[in-house]
Design a protein around this motif. Sequence first.
Motif, PDB file in Angstrom:
ATOM      1  N   ALA A  84       1.112  -1.113   0.096  1.00 42.46           N
ATOM      2  CA  ALA A  84       0.202  -0.074  -0.066  1.00 42.46           C
ATOM      3  C   ALA A  84       1.299   1.352   0.011  1.00 42.46           C
ATOM      4  N   HIS A  85       2.496   1.107   0.520  1.00 35.05           N
ATOM      5  CA  HIS A  85       2.752   2.699   1.050  1.00 35.05           C
ATOM      6  C   HIS A  85       3.302   2.550  -0.815  1.00 35.05           C
ATOM      7  N   VAL A  86       4.131   1.247  -1.421  1.00 32.09           N
ATOM      8  CA  VAL A  86       4.695   0.732  -2.457  1.00 32.09           C
ATOM      9  C   VAL A  86       3.852   1.831  -3.513  1.00 32.09           C
ATOM     10  N   ILE A  87       2.684   1.634  -3.368  1.00 29.30           N
ATOM     11  CA  ILE A  87       1.425   1.980  -4.292  1.00 29.30           C
ATOM     12  C   ILE A  87       1.108   3.559  -3.665  1.00 29.30           C
ATOM     13  N   ASP A  88       1.677   3.788  -2.672  1.00 30.28           N
ATOM     14  CA  ASP A  88       1.024   5.168  -2.838  1.00 30.28           C
ATOM     15  C   ASP A  88       2.176   6.176  -3.096  1.00 30.28           C
ATOM     16  N   GLN A  89       3.180   5.917  -2.732  1.00 32.78           N
ATOM     17  CA  GLN A  89       4.610   6.659  -3.048  1.00 32.78           C
ATOM     18  C   GLN A  89       4.742   6.396  -4.590  1.00 32.78           C
ATOM     19  N   ASN A 146       2.159   5.955  -6.972  1.00 35.43           N
ATOM     20  CA  ASN A 146       0.498   7.113  -7.203  1.00 35.43           C
ATOM     21  C   ASN A 146       1.317   8.426  -7.268  1.00 35.43           C
ATOM     22  N   LYS A 147       2.142   9.079  -6.591  1.00 34.02           N
ATOM     23  CA  LYS A 147       2.731  10.343  -5.676  1.00 34.02           C
ATOM     24  C   LYS A 147       4.196  10.592  -7.252  1.00 34.02           C
ATOM     25  N   THR A 148       5.075   9.472  -7.625  1.00 32.00           N
ATOM     26  CA  THR A 148       5.902   9.403  -7.849  1.00 32.00           C
ATOM     27  C   THR A 148       5.174   9.497  -9.123  1.00 32.00           C
ATOM     28  N   ALA A 149       4.420   9.154  -9.806  1.00 30.84           N
ATOM     29  CA  ALA A 149       3.991   9.589 -11.357  1.00 30.84           C
ATOM     30  C   ALA A 149       3.581  10.852 -11.382  1.00 30.84           C
ATOM     31  N   GLU A 150       2.390  10.642 -10.503  1.00 27.13           N
ATOM     32  CA  GLU A 150       1.928  12.389 -10.440  1.00 27.13           C
ATOM     33  C   GLU A 150       3.218  12.995 -10.555  1.00 27.13           C
ATOM     34  N   LEU A 151       4.010  13.068  -9.553  1.00 28.34           N
ATOM     35  CA  LEU A 151       5.100  13.958 -10.123  1.00 28.34           C
ATOM     36  C   LEU A 151       5.921  14.286 -11.550  1.00 28.34           C
ATOM     37  N   ILE A 152       6.044  12.972 -11.659  1.00 29.02           N
ATOM     38  CA  ILE A 152       6.949  12.455 -12.877  1.00 29.02           C
ATOM     39  C   ILE A 152       6.089  13.351 -14.077  1.00 29.02           C
ATOM     40  N   LEU A 153       4.768  13.033 -14.068  1.00 29.04           N
ATOM     41  CA  LEU A 153       3.963  13.760 -14.903  1.00 29.04           C
ATOM     42  C   LEU A 153       3.646  14.905 -14.863  1.00 29.04           C
TER      43      LEU A 153
END
Length: 237
Positions: free
Chosen positions: A79-84, A86-93
Amino acid sequence: MRITPLEIRQKAFERVLRGYDKDEVNAYLQSLSQEWERMQDDAKEMKIKYEATEREVAKLREVESSLYKTLKTAEDTGAHVIDQANKTAELILREAQMKADSMLNEAKNKAKNTIEESEFISKQMLVEMEERLKTLGQHYKTLELHKDNLLSDMKRLAAETIDRVDRAKTAARDFDPDQHLALAKRETKKALFPNAEVEREIKNAMALPTQPVVKEVSQPVMASETKVQKSFFDDIQ
């Protein structure tokens, strides 16, 4: 009350009248003690197996607990990895969008600069082409003038050449090759042999009759000298 096989074998009964057969009772007790001993051995073996099973169950329970903890940790970590992620993906986007906007603006600026530079170069090329056309026009006029002068010179040269050819033809009709050849031979002989007339007189003198003694002494020498001095131009005459 615990009964051992040895107690069964050593058990003694009171004797009464008309009691059981002693041998049969002893045999039965012996068989019973053996069976009891076997059952005790089985019980011990079962106890050992039970204890081993208990230990295995305890181990399995520990493994189960560990697996549960691991799964729980993995679930929490997932769950933490998924959340992280998602955050990383948003940042990359967001970064990709910013880079795309920056690249688009840069491309627009480059395109604008390229268009302006191309327009400037095109104007310069047009000015240079106009100047070259003017220069070529002036050169063309100069070449036309040179062409007219060259044609005039060629016409004049052709007229002079035709006149010279006509005069050469007239001179050729009046030319006597035999007379010129004889004159050339005489002049050449005079130039190469200036003493030819003296040699001719000596030859004539040698041909006159003389005294026998003088003739015998001088004839071989004079004949040799005459043969040596004879040339091509003697035959020409």
